[in-house]
Design a protein around this motif. Structure first.
Motif, PDB file in Angstrom:
ATOM      1  N   PRO A 230     -14.528  -1.170   1.887  1.00 55.46           N
ATOM      2  CA  PRO A 230     -13.394  -0.691   1.093  1.00 55.46           C
ATOM      3  C   PRO A 230     -13.655   0.623   0.354  1.00 55.46           C
ATOM      4  O   PRO A 230     -12.721   1.330   0.012  1.00 55.46           O
ATOM      5  N   CYS A 231     -14.920   0.970   0.133  1.00 57.79           N
ATOM      6  CA  CYS A 231     -15.238   2.186  -0.621  1.00 57.79           C
ATOM      7  C   CYS A 231     -14.809   3.461   0.096  1.00 57.79           C
ATOM      8  O   CYS A 231     -14.678   4.516  -0.537  1.00 57.79           O
ATOM      9  N   CYS A 232     -14.586   3.381   1.398  1.00 60.63           N
ATOM     10  CA  CYS A 232     -14.274   4.611   2.135  1.00 60.63           C
ATOM     11  C   CYS A 232     -13.177   4.414   3.178  1.00 60.63           C
ATOM     12  O   CYS A 232     -13.124   5.140   4.170  1.00 60.63           O
TER      13      CYS A 232
ATOM     14  N   TRP B 275       0.833  -1.204   0.000  1.00 63.48           N
ATOM     15  CA  TRP B 275       0.000   0.000   0.000  1.00 63.48           C
ATOM     16  C   TRP B 275       0.865   1.250   0.000  1.00 63.48           C
ATOM     17  O   TRP B 275       1.788   1.366   0.791  1.00 63.48           O
ATOM     18  N   ASN B 276       0.563   2.187  -0.886  1.00 62.25           N
ATOM     19  CA  ASN B 276       1.315   3.436  -0.959  1.00 62.25           C
ATOM     20  C   ASN B 276       0.347   4.600  -1.077  1.00 62.25           C
ATOM     21  O   ASN B 276       0.102   5.116  -2.160  1.00 62.25           O
ATOM     22  N   TRP B 277      -0.229   4.992   0.028  1.00 64.33           N
ATOM     23  CA  TRP B 277      -1.235   6.040   0.076  1.00 64.33           C
ATOM     24  C   TRP B 277      -0.703   7.388  -0.420  1.00 64.33           C
ATOM     25  O   TRP B 277      -1.391   8.126  -1.103  1.00 64.33           O
ATOM     26  N   GLN B 278       0.526   7.716  -0.100  1.00 66.80           N
ATOM     27  CA  GLN B 278       1.071   9.023  -0.475  1.00 66.80           C
ATOM     28  C   GLN B 278       1.160   9.188  -1.993  1.00 66.80           C
ATOM     29  O   GLN B 278       0.919  10.259  -2.509  1.00 66.80           O
ATOM     30  N   GLN B 279       1.519   8.140  -2.703  1.00 71.27           N
ATOM     31  CA  GLN B 279       1.635   8.231  -4.152  1.00 71.27           C
ATOM     32  C   GLN B 279       0.297   8.035  -4.844  1.00 71.27           C
ATOM     33  O   GLN B 279       0.096   8.542  -5.939  1.00 71.27           O
ATOM     34  N   GLN B 280      -0.605   7.303  -4.238  1.00 74.73           N
ATOM     35  CA  GLN B 280      -1.907   7.033  -4.824  1.00 74.73           C
ATOM     36  C   GLN B 280      -2.990   7.273  -3.782  1.00 74.73           C
ATOM     37  O   GLN B 280      -3.429   6.328  -3.128  1.00 74.73           O
ATOM     38  N   PRO B 281      -3.450   8.511  -3.621  1.00 76.54           N
ATOM     39  CA  PRO B 281      -4.487   8.759  -2.611  1.00 76.54           C
ATOM     40  C   PRO B 281      -5.849   8.230  -3.076  1.00 76.54           C
ATOM     41  O   PRO B 281      -6.668   8.966  -3.603  1.00 76.54           O
ATOM     42  N   GLN B 282      -6.032   6.912  -2.944  1.00 79.63           N
ATOM     43  CA  GLN B 282      -7.248   6.238  -3.367  1.00 79.63           C
ATOM     44  C   GLN B 282      -7.796   5.408  -2.227  1.00 79.63           C
ATOM     45  O   GLN B 282      -7.064   5.015  -1.325  1.00 79.63           O
ATOM     46  N   THR B 283      -9.082   5.102  -2.320  1.00 76.66           N
ATOM     47  CA  THR B 283      -9.676   4.206  -1.330  1.00 76.66           C
ATOM     48  C   THR B 283      -9.225   2.779  -1.617  1.00 76.66           C
ATOM     49  O   THR B 283      -8.743   2.467  -2.704  1.00 76.66           O
ATOM     50  N   LEU B 284      -9.427   1.930  -0.646  1.00 80.02           N
ATOM     51  CA  LEU B 284      -9.099   0.523  -0.818  1.00 80.02           C
ATOM     52  C   LEU B 284      -9.889  -0.062  -1.990  1.00 80.02           C
ATOM     53  O   LEU B 284      -9.350  -0.826  -2.781  1.00 80.02           O
ATOM     54  N   LEU B 285     -11.139   0.324  -2.152  1.00 81.33           N
ATOM     55  CA  LEU B 285     -11.955  -0.179  -3.255  1.00 81.33           C
ATOM     56  C   LEU B 285     -11.357   0.209  -4.612  1.00 81.33           C
ATOM     57  O   LEU B 285     -11.261  -0.630  -5.513  1.00 81.33           O
ATOM     58  N   GLN B 286     -10.935   1.443  -4.749  1.00 82.60           N
ATOM     59  CA  GLN B 286     -10.350   1.888  -6.019  1.00 82.60           C
ATOM     60  C   GLN B 286      -9.102   1.073  -6.365  1.00 82.60           C
ATOM     61  O   GLN B 286      -8.894   0.695  -7.512  1.00 82.60           O
ATOM     62  N   VAL B 287      -8.289   0.796  -5.377  1.00 81.93           N
ATOM     63  CA  VAL B 287      -7.064   0.034  -5.610  1.00 81.93           C
ATOM     64  C   VAL B 287      -7.390  -1.430  -5.922  1.00 81.93           C
ATOM     65  O   VAL B 287      -6.806  -2.022  -6.827  1.00 81.93           O
ATOM     66  N   LEU B 288      -8.351  -2.013  -5.198  1.00 80.43           N
ATOM     67  CA  LEU B 288      -8.756  -3.388  -5.481  1.00 80.43           C
ATOM     68  C   LEU B 288      -9.300  -3.507  -6.907  1.00 80.43           C
ATOM     69  O   LEU B 288      -8.972  -4.446  -7.629  1.00 80.43           O
ATOM     70  N   GLU B 289     -10.119  -2.561  -7.316  1.00 79.10           N
ATOM     71  CA  GLU B 289     -10.662  -2.588  -8.674  1.00 79.10           C
ATOM     72  C   GLU B 289      -9.557  -2.443  -9.720  1.00 79.10           C
ATOM     73  O   GLU B 289      -9.592  -3.109 -10.756  1.00 79.10           O
ATOM     74  N   ALA B 290      -8.585  -1.589  -9.458  1.00 83.29           N
ATOM     75  CA  ALA B 290      -7.469  -1.410 -10.390  1.00 83.29           C
ATOM     76  C   ALA B 290      -6.666  -2.701 -10.537  1.00 83.29           C
ATOM     77  O   ALA B 290      -6.091  -2.952 -11.599  1.00 83.29           O
TER      78      ALA B 290
END
Length: 111
Positions: A82-84, A24-39
């Motif tokens: 995961p959406c939020c 997990w790299n929140w600083q480089q990709q400020p996304q929710t867990l859901l967005q990352v799982l979908e990606a």
């Protein structure tokens, strides 16, 4: 004379049923867990993306999350939306890794 000590927090690893999915790299990709799982092509159903409906409710096998938006859907202690949320520590989710874009390391050990 005192010395300063730098403390670095380890970035969490997200796993699916024990299989490593990503670091997990929140600083480089400020996304929710859901967005990352979908990606990463993880199969997960979602609707509102705001913590209201609870459709993306996911069982946590181990670890914890923190919420960017406080969910209104009722959750058990071992569930997350995961959406939020984002992981606070290493997070193992009860989601299938079938079809997901997993690291080659996971493929090696599944064979």
């Amino acid at each position: 004379m005192s010395s300063q000590t730098l403390i670095f927090k380890k970035r969490p690893i997200v796993l699916l049923q024990g299989e490593p999915l990503l670091l997990w790299n929140w600083q480089q990709q400020p996304q929710t867990l859901l967005q990352v799982l979908e990606a990463k092509k993880v199969r997960i159903f979602s609707e509102c993306r705001s913590g209201y409906c609870g459709c993306c409710r996911t069982k946590i096998r181990s670890g914890s999350v923190c919420y960017l938006t406080e969910p209104l859907a009722e959750l058990q202690d071992d569930e997350c939306l995961p959406c939020c949320c984002i992981p606070e520590e290493d997070l193992d989710l009860e989601l299938s890794c079938r079809g997901a874009d997993m690291p080659l390391l996971a493929e090696k050990y599944r064979a």
